[in-house]
Design a protein around this motif. Structure first.
Motif, short mmCIF file in Angstrom:
data_model
loop_
_atom_site.label_atom_id
_atom_site.label_comp_id
_atom_site.label_asym_id
_atom_site.label_seq_id
_atom_site.Cartn_x
_atom_site.Cartn_y
_atom_site.Cartn_z
N ARG A 124 -28.53 62.91 -39.91
CA ARG A 124 -27.67 63.09 -38.75
C ARG A 124 -27.38 61.73 -38.13
NH1 ARG A 124 -30.86 66.96 -34.98
NH2 ARG A 124 -29.13 66.40 -33.61
N VAL A 125 -26.30 61.68 -37.36
CA VAL A 125 -25.89 60.40 -36.75
C VAL A 125 -25.76 60.58 -35.24
CG1 VAL A 125 -24.15 58.59 -36.69
CG2 VAL A 125 -24.65 59.75 -38.85
N LEU A 126 -26.41 59.68 -34.51
CA LEU A 126 -26.37 59.68 -33.04
C LEU A 126 -25.82 58.35 -32.56
CD1 LEU A 126 -27.20 60.93 -30.25
CD2 LEU A 126 -29.41 59.79 -30.56
N LEU A 127 -24.83 58.41 -31.67
CA LEU A 127 -24.28 57.20 -31.05
C LEU A 127 -24.72 57.18 -29.58
CD1 LEU A 127 -22.45 54.70 -31.13
CD2 LEU A 127 -20.53 56.19 -30.51
N ILE A 128 -25.45 56.13 -29.19
CA ILE A 128 -25.91 55.97 -27.81
C ILE A 128 -25.01 54.94 -27.12
CG2 ILE A 128 -27.82 55.28 -26.32
CD1 ILE A 128 -29.73 56.06 -28.59
N VAL A 129 -24.37 55.35 -26.04
CA VAL A 129 -23.47 54.47 -25.30
C VAL A 129 -24.05 54.26 -23.90
CG1 VAL A 129 -21.13 54.11 -24.45
CG2 VAL A 129 -21.50 55.36 -26.59
N ASP A 130 -24.49 53.03 -23.64
CA ASP A 130 -25.08 52.70 -22.35
C ASP A 130 -24.00 52.14 -21.42
OD1 ASP A 130 -26.93 52.38 -20.38
OD2 ASP A 130 -28.20 50.96 -21.47
N GLU A 131 -24.26 52.16 -20.11
CA GLU A 131 -23.33 51.67 -19.10
C GLU A 131 -21.97 52.34 -19.25
OE1 GLU A 131 -24.49 50.00 -16.75
OE2 GLU A 131 -26.35 49.23 -17.57
N ALA A 132 -21.98 53.65 -19.42
CA ALA A 132 -20.73 54.39 -19.67
C ALA A 132 -19.78 54.32 -18.50
CB ALA A 132 -21.06 55.85 -20.01
N GLN A 133 -20.26 54.00 -17.30
CA GLN A 133 -19.36 53.91 -16.14
C GLN A 133 -18.36 52.77 -16.29
OE1 GLN A 133 -22.59 53.10 -15.96
NE2 GLN A 133 -22.55 50.93 -15.39
#
Length: 399
Positions: A124-133
């Motif tokens: 499976r593939v997970l994309l973590i996006v920080d500081e999305a604001q």
């Protein structure tokens, strides 16, 4: 310095996220439950928001440790202001895909091929996006479009969005994000720690560095610490670091509320000075609406000026350089005040010799005494920075 004085194996209150120090407060336990539920669904978006320093990054670092690296591939994006095309290329790079040029279609094709290969290999593939604001509406829409990739009826990508409270508000209120909002399968807002969690949090971190009971803590310190920090973990770490440093400098075996108050007063003075510096150098972009501010940042990024290049050089300076500059600035600030005090004393001396004693002599003397006290605090602050400087230099030499 203080970890040597108290016999710690390492610093217990570092500001950088470290999963080894993860403390499961009530709000973090709930967040982990939502994350677990969301990841088990294997699709859509999971959203975690919280104030600056609330522990989002530490939570995610802890989560990554629990994931099976043989069964899940994780890409991470820490955003600045990205538009839709930039978001696609940054996402591709997060998975190690090298996309030549700025061809968006090629980047999308490479991502889709990568996702299909991972699925065929049982990953499976997970994309973590920080500081999305910091993302534009267009960039968020591109993330939603990436979630459309499927192999048959099986979703190929899941996304975890981390952001500050304004992102939670944007996601809830923006009409343009309705489709993304419908794909959020789990969300949680990290709240500050409760008053009763402060002592367990501090002890948890101390025990991790082999604390043996020294220093001891006055029992009344915890309520004051919660009131001062609002229960925000990073703020607790900042105050505790200063408190332990003060304890080591003064060779104290018991840390009490008087010492905590002294630390808080000193930190409040630092914050006021920083606010004055910020007021002297206004940043108009912070007064713009979010969309206009993002557009302004993007425009400046495409027009590299001498000022922008200077900012890059500043960011590339090492921690050592910044510490030296901070110490020099503190001494310059002290010298300026000392010169002003000398001029004030000279004026009073001239008034006395001429027989013209000013009516406000008492008030002026009180003011001078107050400023001398301020200089004493300033010198103590400089001492603290010098200790940090030599401590950091020693750590580098050892490395």
């Amino acid at each position: 310095m203080y970890e040597e004085f108290y016999g710690f194996s390492e610093r217990p209150f570092q500001l950088t996220p470290d999963p080894a120090f993860y403390f499961e407060s009530l709000t973090h336990k709930k967040a982990l439950s939502y994350l677990g539920y969301g990841l088990n669904q294997g699709e859509g978006f999971v959203v975690i928001t919280g104030e600056v320093g609330s522990g989002k990054s530490t939570l995610v670092a802890h989560l990554k440790q629990k994931l099976d690296a043989e069964r899940m591939t994780v890409g991470e994006v820490v955003t600045s202001a990205l538009d839709d095309d930039e978001m696609i290329h940054v996402a591709a790079r997060s998975f190690g895909l090298d996309i030549a040029g700025g061809d968006k279609a090629a980047a999308l094709a490479a991502i889709e091929l990568f996702l299909h290969e991972e699925a065929r290999n049982g990953r499976r593939v997970l994309l973590i996006v920080d500081e999305a604001q910091n993302l534009s509406i267009g960039a968020l829409e591109e993330l939603r479009m990436l979630s459309n990739f499927q192999l048959g009826s099986h979703p190929l990508l899941q996304t975890l969005l981390l952001g500050q409270p304004e992102f939670k508000q944007l996601l809830a209120q923006s009409d343009e994000l309705e489709q993304l909002r419908q794909r959020v399968i789990a969300s949680h807002h990290l709240e500050p720690m409760q008053p009763g969690e402060i002592e367990p949090y501090v002890m948890h971190r101390l025990q991790h560095v082999d604390w043996t009971g020294s220093p001891e803590f006055d029992g009344s310190i915890w309520v004051r610490l919660h009131k001062t920090t609002g229960g925000i973990p990073r703020k607790v770490n900042q105050v505790m670091t200063r408190l332990l440093l003060l304890g080591a400098v003064e060779e104290k075996s018991v840390l009490d509320t008087d010492m905590l108050d002294a630390v808080v007063e000193e930190m409040t003075g630092d914050a006021a000075a920083a606010a004055e510096d910020a007021a002297a150098k206004p940043r108009p972009d912070r007064d713009l609406p979010a969309a206009d501010a993002i557009a302004k940042v993007k425009d400046e990024a495409r027009r590299p000026t001498a000022e922008a290049q200077g900012d890059v050089e500043t960011r590339n300076k090492g921690l050592l350089d910044h510490q030296i500059e901070a110490i020099e600035a503190a001494f310059a600030h002290r010298d300026k005040h000392m010169m002003a005090l000398r001029r004030e004393v000279e004026k009073l001396g001239q008034s006395k010799s001429s027989g013209e004693v000013p009516d406000d002599l008492g008030q002026r003397l009180v003011a001078i005494e107050a400023r001398l006290d301020e200089q004493e605090r300033s010198l103590r602050h400089v001492l603290t920075m010098m200790i940090d400087y030599f401590e950091t230099q020693g750590s580098r030499a050892a490395a």
